[in-house]
Scaffold this active site. Structure first.
Site, PDB file in Angstrom:
ATOM      1  N   ALA A 113       0.724 -36.062 -10.076  1.00 29.04           N
ATOM      2  CA  ALA A 113       1.612 -34.993 -10.544  1.00 29.04           C
ATOM      3  C   ALA A 113       0.810 -33.898 -11.253  1.00 29.04           C
ATOM      4  CB  ALA A 113       2.710 -35.576 -11.433  1.00 29.04           C
ATOM      5  N   SER A 114       1.383 -33.315 -12.286  1.00 33.72           N
ATOM      6  CA  SER A 114       0.780 -32.131 -12.913  1.00 33.72           C
ATOM      7  C   SER A 114      -0.450 -32.436 -13.756  1.00 33.72           C
ATOM      8  CB  SER A 114       1.828 -31.425 -13.777  1.00 33.72           C
ATOM      9  OG  SER A 114       2.884 -30.933 -12.971  1.00 33.72           O
TER      10      SER A 114
END
Length: 657
Positions: free
Chosen positions: A330-331
């Protein structure tokens, strides 16, 4: 008139000669036989003495192997993590028992031994000699030992035998890291034979099966000893002739902090996930916990079918070591992509893009959404990391292309083994166009590059890989190999009658070639943005670290594990648990001179993302690590928004560091 009978006159001289010849022949025969006898005796006693003595000794003397004590395992502060505890078994020598059936029944009634164990004993008894001990109960409790000791005089031929067995005091807290030992099976025996270690394991029943117990088996096991015993023609031991003591295995001191490990378990509670904390200065792993876990002690003594099925069929999958399992990052990977964008001069610290809440490729109808539906407006590099702006990284990934992304990310260790001292490590996946063609025989699409830009698509990382990558980032390219072993201890050999002493050797690890970038200022730009993510009001990680006594930095992430329709709004409560997002978070502290890096992955959270679920977990880990120490940024000119004073509150420290 009868004729007179003629009488032959004996020839005494001829008879004497015949007798002499016969005597001589007999004498010569005796001499020859005596010569043959003495020749044979000479051959037995002189010429072939060693040969026949060896044969004799083989029939008279038997060499029995003696099992070495397995080395102990400690945490970095000397807390015992794996020890050898005495196990008491009840055994019977049938030859010394008048009525074996009645004796077994009486002892079983006294100690409450199950019928299954009694039947197994009687079956094993038929396969062994009557003067050999046969096990009736493999593991007596303290109460059973005491009870039998009081009544032992009633049961001649029945006795308690003591031996050492592995024991893990912290049970499920250390299972995925330490692993466990269990009985040597056929596969283990074949492997030992291939390695030429069969003789060294002649008296050993257990071997490392998982984790550090398996990885450092050669150091932990030790060297087998021997005792030479004299036996009679029935194989019964008469006396001990010689004894060579075994050499105990080496003791291992780990980099783990068991108190930090406890905090990891408490922080995850009932959630599925993993936590890795390491020291970026040397790569030593401070905590490594996968939740849920299981008690390794069950496997040491031979786990029952019922207990094994219970663990195997558990929907929470406790057998999986999640610290070494791949998750969509993810981020959390946005700082790494930002560094690549800076290096390739696709962006600089002032580059801005407009974020309306979505991103769209040319001639493609599909819109790639931001987590904030109405968008972030104008976003620059620092703001993109502080607010975790997806649109900024859709655009950056599209301009970079998958090949440049995968090449740079591989330098940080993504898609490869970290080199940690555990055999169970996964490489996870760092996708590329070549990788997809090799695996699926399909071309790479531009939309997949956009998903990679926010840590989705095929990209997976292990929490350990993520922690190592952050370590490389804070070390500005220096790569430290993550490891669990700190030092090895063993007794010195006795010389000149001197007493043995414990020698401790620290373990050193080679560094990998560093990552060299074009402009070293780019490291600071990315690290400053991660600092803002935790310290700046309104940033995604701010709430989790309000009031912290140390100056931390980090990055949040929320990984989508199931696709949703173009216009569908994500609602965790309406989705099946396995389809809910994962929460991710990476952090390090103190900002100026990092001492600890933490990576957190939590599966299928009920609501919120990395900021509300994973970041507070990292906060608990760092609170435990730093205790009452206060470490804040000292350069306010470099970080003007950090000029505020930190109010120090005492934090209870649960143990020394």
């Amino acid at each position: 008139m009868k004729a007179r009978k003629r009488v032959a006159i004996r020839n005494h001289s001829a008879e004497a000669n015949l007798f002499a010849r016969r005597t001589f022949i007999a004498f010569m025969g005796v001499v020859v036989l005596l010569l043959l006898l003495f020749s044979n005796i000479f051959d037995l006693e002189v010429t072939s003495f060693e040969k026949y003595q060896t044969r004799s000794n083989k029939n008279r003397i038997k060499v029995l192997p003696v099992e070495p004590n397995r080395g102990l395992i400690f945490d970095r502060n000397g807390v015992l993590l794996a020890e050898n505890r005495p196990i008491y078994s009840l055994e019977i020598i049938a030859e010394d028992v008048d009525n074996i059936t009645e004796t077994v029944a009486a002892v079983s009634e006294l100690l409450d031994i199950s019928q299954d164990k009694q039947d197994k004993f009687l079956k094993n008894l038929k396969q062994k000699r009557r003067f050999k001990p046969v096990e009736l109960h493999p593991r007596l409790s303290d109460q059973q030992v005491a009870l039998f000791s009081v009544n032992q005089h009633k049961f001649p031929g029945v006795f308690i035998d003591a031996r050492l067995k592995r024991y893990y005091p912290f049970a499920d807290l250390t299972t995925h890291t330490l692993g466990y030992v269990a009985r040597i099976n056929q596969r283990d025996a074949i492997k030992l034979e291939e390695q030429g270690q069969t003789e060294n394991y002649a008296a050993t029943r257990n071997i490392g099966k998982l984790g550090l117990e398996k990885y450092y088996e050669s150091q932990l096991h030790g060297t087998v000893g021997h005792q030479a015993v004299e036996i009679n023609n029935q194989g019964r031991v008469i006396r001990t002739l010689d004894y060579t003591p075994p050499v105990s295995g080496k003791n291992l001191t780990l980099t783990l902090d068991i108190e930090l490990q406890m905090i990891a378990k408490r922080a995850l509670s009932t959630k599925r996930g993993a936590i890795v904390a390491l020291d970026p200065r040397d790569g030593s792993i401070l905590a490594m916990y996968s939740n849920p876990s299981y008690d390794a002690n069950l496997f040491v003594h031979g786990i029952s079918t019922k207990d094994y099925k219970k663990i195997l069929n558990n929907r929470q999958l406790p057998l999986i070591n999640r610290t070494l399992q791949g998750y969509p990052p993810a981020s959390t990977i946005k700082p790494f992509l930002a560094l690549l964008g800076l290096e390739e001069k696709i962006i600089n610290k002032h580059t801005k893009i407009w974020d309306p809440g979505w991103y769209q490729l040319e001639n493609i109808e599909h819109k790639y959404r931001d987590w904030k539906r109405w968008g972030h407006g104008w976003v620059d590099l620092t703001h993109s990391i502080e607010q975790s702006c997806n649109v900024y990284y859709y655009d950056l990934a599209h301009k970079l292309g998958i090949d440049r992304i995968s090449t740079m990310m591989e330098k940080f260790g993504f898609g490869d083994y970290t080199g940690v001292d555990l055999h169970e490590e996964s490489r996870a996946i760092m996708p590329s166009a070549q990788w997809k063609r090799a695996r699926y025989n399909q071309p790479w699409y531009g939309g997949e590059t956009l998903s990679v830009g926010i840590g989705q698509s095929f990209w997976t990382v292990t929490p350990l890989q993520l922690a190592q990558a952050v370590s490389v980032l804070v070390n500005k390219g220096q790569i430290k190999v993550p490891h669990l072993l700190k030092s090895v201890s063993h007794l010195s050999a006795q010389e000149n009658g001197e007493a043995s002493i414990m020698l401790t050797e620290d373990v050193s690890y080679d560094e990998r070639p560093p990552i060299v970038i074009k402009d070293n200022k780019n490291w600071d730009l990315v690290l400053d943005a991660m600092h803002n993510t935790v310290q700046k009001l309104g940033a995604t990680g701010y709430n989790a670290f309000v009031g912290a006594q140390y100056d931390a930095a980090g990055k949040t992430g929320s990984a989508q594990v199931a696709s949703i329709k173009q216009d569908e709004k994500y609602d965790a409560q309406s989705r099946a648990e396995k389809q809910r997002d994962n929460a991710m978070f990476i952090a390090f502290a103190p900002y100026e001179k990092p001492e600890i890096v933490v990576a957190v992955a939590i599966e299928n959270v009920a609501q919120g993302g990395g900021a509300t679920n994973a970041a507070p977990v990292a906060r608990q880990m760092m609170d435990q690590y730093f205790g009452k120490r206060v470490i804040v940024s000292t350069d306010s000119s470099r970080h003007p928004h950090h000029s505020k004073q930190y109010r120090v509150k005492p934090v209870k420290k649960s143990g020394k560091r």
